[in-house]
Design a protein around this motif. Structure first.
Motif, PDB file in Angstrom:
ATOM      1  N   ARG A   1       0.641  -1.072  -0.502  1.00 48.55           N
ATOM      2  CA  ARG A   1      -0.072  -0.113   0.339  1.00 48.55           C
ATOM      3  C   ARG A   1       0.484   1.392   0.256  1.00 48.55           C
TER       4      ARG A   1
ATOM      5  N   TYR B   1       1.195   5.812  -1.880  1.00 48.70           N
ATOM      6  CA  TYR B   1       0.439   6.706  -2.153  1.00 48.70           C
ATOM      7  C   TYR B   1      -0.308   6.788  -3.844  1.00 48.70           C
TER       8      TYR B   1
ATOM      9  N   MET C   1       5.391  17.948  11.299  1.00 53.97           N
ATOM     10  CA  MET C   1       6.098  16.777  10.436  1.00 53.97           C
ATOM     11  C   MET C   1       5.633  16.417   9.994  1.00 53.97           C
ATOM     12  N   ARG C   2       5.344  17.070   8.639  1.00 54.59           N
ATOM     13  CA  ARG C   2       4.032  16.545   7.816  1.00 54.59           C
ATOM     14  C   ARG C   2       5.078  15.573   6.513  1.00 54.59           C
ATOM     15  N   GLY C   3       4.314  14.758   5.545  1.00 57.37           N
ATOM     16  CA  GLY C   3       4.756  14.426   4.069  1.00 57.37           C
ATOM     17  C   GLY C   3       4.173  15.073   3.233  1.00 57.37           C
ATOM     18  N   PHE C   4       5.447  15.173   2.537  1.00 58.56           N
ATOM     19  CA  PHE C   4       4.199  15.931   0.655  1.00 58.56           C
ATOM     20  C   PHE C   4       4.900  15.299  -0.483  1.00 58.56           C
ATOM     21  N   ILE C   5       3.824  14.773  -0.994  1.00 54.06           N
ATOM     22  CA  ILE C   5       3.714  13.935  -2.423  1.00 54.06           C
ATOM     23  C   ILE C   5       2.985  15.304  -3.587  1.00 54.06           C
TER      24      ILE C   5
ATOM     25  N   ASP D   1      -0.592  15.891  -4.599  1.00 58.26           N
ATOM     26  CA  ASP D   1      -1.467  16.601  -3.630  1.00 58.26           C
ATOM     27  C   ASP D   1      -1.472  18.028  -3.875  1.00 58.26           C
TER      28      ASP D   1
ATOM     29  N   LYS E   1      -4.777   8.366   4.012  1.00 55.26           N
ATOM     30  CA  LYS E   1      -4.066   9.532   3.725  1.00 55.26           C
ATOM     31  C   LYS E   1      -4.063  11.473   4.486  1.00 55.26           C
ATOM     32  N   TYR E   2      -3.935  11.613   4.407  1.00 55.89           N
ATOM     33  CA  TYR E   2      -3.970  13.371   5.244  1.00 55.89           C
ATOM     34  C   TYR E   2      -4.467  13.219   6.655  1.00 55.89           C
TER      35      TYR E   2
ATOM     36  N   ARG F   1       1.014   8.578   3.574  1.00 58.16           N
ATOM     37  CA  ARG F   1      -0.047   9.379   4.173  1.00 58.16           C
ATOM     38  C   ARG F   1      -0.331  10.200   4.370  1.00 58.16           C
ATOM     39  N   SER F   2       1.249  11.018   3.513  1.00 60.87           N
ATOM     40  CA  SER F   2       1.002  12.722   3.630  1.00 60.87           C
ATOM     41  C   SER F   2      -0.005  13.013   4.456  1.00 60.87           C
ATOM     42  N   ALA F   3       0.535  12.485   6.130  1.00 63.03           N
ATOM     43  CA  ALA F   3       0.174  12.722   6.873  1.00 63.03           C
ATOM     44  C   ALA F   3       1.137  13.893   7.805  1.00 63.03           C
TER      45      ALA F   3
END
Lengths: 331, 331
Positions: A56, A58, A270-274, A277, B235-236, B266-268
């Motif tokens: 799994r 993105y 702390m943030r995930g960047f795709i 999005d 996600k998010y 997860r763009s968390a």
């Protein structure tokens, strides 16, 4: 004849050439409403590694015995599509094939008279958008703040650092060779760069390079390099998690110091960047990047490898840090 | 005579009674412009553990042989201050003393006719503000989303879950006994609660309790419980890092699975929450909490221990999960 590169088996740990298979097919004929594309430049990117796992994420995983897909610049060599003429160039997420047909869905026209074609995979493509939007939307550095970039001489990192300088930040890059250190400080005007492979004490080196602490960390690598940066975070620091190349080939769950105490005591985010999005912000971001490029304020660095057959090797070399800037295969 | 509890030595790992020392002093006499306060209720909180280390954090460390300070409700027993009369009650961050003088700086008047005095340390105090602001400003759950709360039967967690239900979320609590599980589901209307100590497979239990994944995680504990929640993020997803009680007593750097891959894919957003960062939002937040309490929509749960001498033990008991809701010492 038409070479195609398939996913032969899912990599276990670090990918190898055996994970890929090249087959030869007929060149397809475009149907009404389609174009025939000839691949010109292929982008190889660390994030493709994740798609090679059956996990799994993105984006859906690549399927076994199906072509790998990545960012590609192609030339229209036949057109039965009203919007495209022979000789046009396009960019899109396309298959690792010498030739393929397309209905035009997902293709963007690119103009070689505006910028070199390869730059549409780099600073004017998703790489530049990743750097710009990851920094502006998550890192949010302001003038005078200290920005640390890992993977600093890579495709995204080298652009992030340059944008950081344009914003008036102190920019410190972490990279893996003395040649790259020199490139970052001499060509890209980073305030300092650190060779993590030779630093006696990386944490100490970062502390010395960041006397006022770290306000913003643009992370392309994860792992121990990030541990060392995190130890220096200031209150209200922002961490853009844009990549984790050091972790992509791990076969066990990678372990490290727990981050909650630092995140908590620093009120850090702390943030995930795709990048996908933020698709609605691509047009203004592209405009800004093109303007900076045109004004000579951004330098696009590329490592260009020649030959369709060398796509898998170029991809593997990303994990050895053999690229400086954007890794591109010229077909 | 006037008992005072000092920090005798910095705890190594889990605190013990030997880390505290009680001395007896004269009751001080208030000077002009001062009040003499008699301690009525003392709040003991996990975050105090951090202040007992000699380490950089968001508040300065306690000094050796100086009194510990925490949230206290006190009665004005003598006043030479124009704004206070004998018999008034106040709350503030005060020393662990039976009696102390104050210039009034940092004191807030509290009214026992509006709510029980102890609630000004709990749901109407920093505990309630922590729950409300951490959830609203960082967690940002919306109706229909799934909210997971760790330390769910604790002071903050029990309020977070109740607010989550008021917002229309599916609320799942993680706690440490079957009695607490029953409290959460029966009294506080959590949709589900999990006893992490008896769950055969915590990750699986969370997955089962959160069939639509986790949109919001309010984390009071850190450690392995959080690892299990993080594996289920949507996600998010937003993670409010409000506490890390499972890590406070570690003597080595606590290790765990690296979070970057999950945060990235997860763009968390994971953000540290310290209630004092949001001081400007205290008035509207307090108003909302008081309204919910008045309407019977929030239940304040307290574990009240009696006796000044039992303050250190009550503090130690936090790390054994002996409290349900807010742990308070009645002097």
């Amino acid at each position: 004849m038409n070479k195609t590169i398939l996913l032969n088996q899912r990599p276990q740990g670090k990918p190898t050439l055996a994970d890929f298979k090249t087959i030869t097919e007929e060149v397809p004929a475009p149907q009404e409403g389609e174009v025939l594309l000839k691949t010109v430049y292929v982008s190889v990117d660390p994030y493709l590694r994740g798609r090679m796992n059956d996990a799994r994420s993105y984006v859906p995983p690549f399927q076994l015995n199906e072509p790998i897909r990545s960012g590609i610049i192609a030339e229209v060599v036949k057109s039965k599509h009203a919007d495209y003429q022979k000789g046009d160039f396009v960019s899109g997420t396309l298959a690792w094939k010498e030739y393929q047909t397309s209905t035009g869905k997902g293709l963007q026209p690119v103009d070689p008279s505006v910028a070199p074609l390869s730059s549409y995979l780099g600073v004017l493509g998703l790489t530049g958008l990743t750097a710009y939007l990851g920094l502006m939307e998550i890192g949010k550095p302001t003038k005078g703040e200290t920005l640390v970039v890992s993977g600093a001489a890579g495709a995204v990192g080298s652009v992030v650092g340059q944008i950081g300088k344009l914003l008036g930040c102190r920019v410190v890059g972490i990279t893996g060779s003395d040649e790259k250190v020199a490139l970052l400080t001499d060509t890209f005007s980073f305030d300092q760069a650190i060779n993590y492979k030779t630093a006696a004490d990386l944490k100490q080196a970062i502390q010395t390079a960041c006397p006022d602490g770290v306000d913003c960390y643009f992370d392309n690598v994860g792992g121990e390099i990030s541990d060392a940066v995190m130890a220096q975070l200031n209150k209200y620091a922002r961490i853009a998690v844009c990549g984790a190349i050091s972790l992509y080939n791990e076969t066990k769950v990678p372990m490290g110091p727990r981050l909650q105490p630092i995140i908590l005591t620093r009120s850090a985010t702390m943030r995930g960047f795709i990048v996908s999005d933020f698709a609605e912000k691509f047009p203004p971001a592209s405009k800004q990047l093109a303007a900076w490029l045109g004004e000579g304020k951004l330098t696009a660095t590329e490592t260009i490898v020649e030959g369709f057959d060398r796509i898998p090797r170029a991809f593997l070399d990303l994990f050895e840090g053999k690229n400086t800037g954007k890794m591109i295969v010229k077909v």
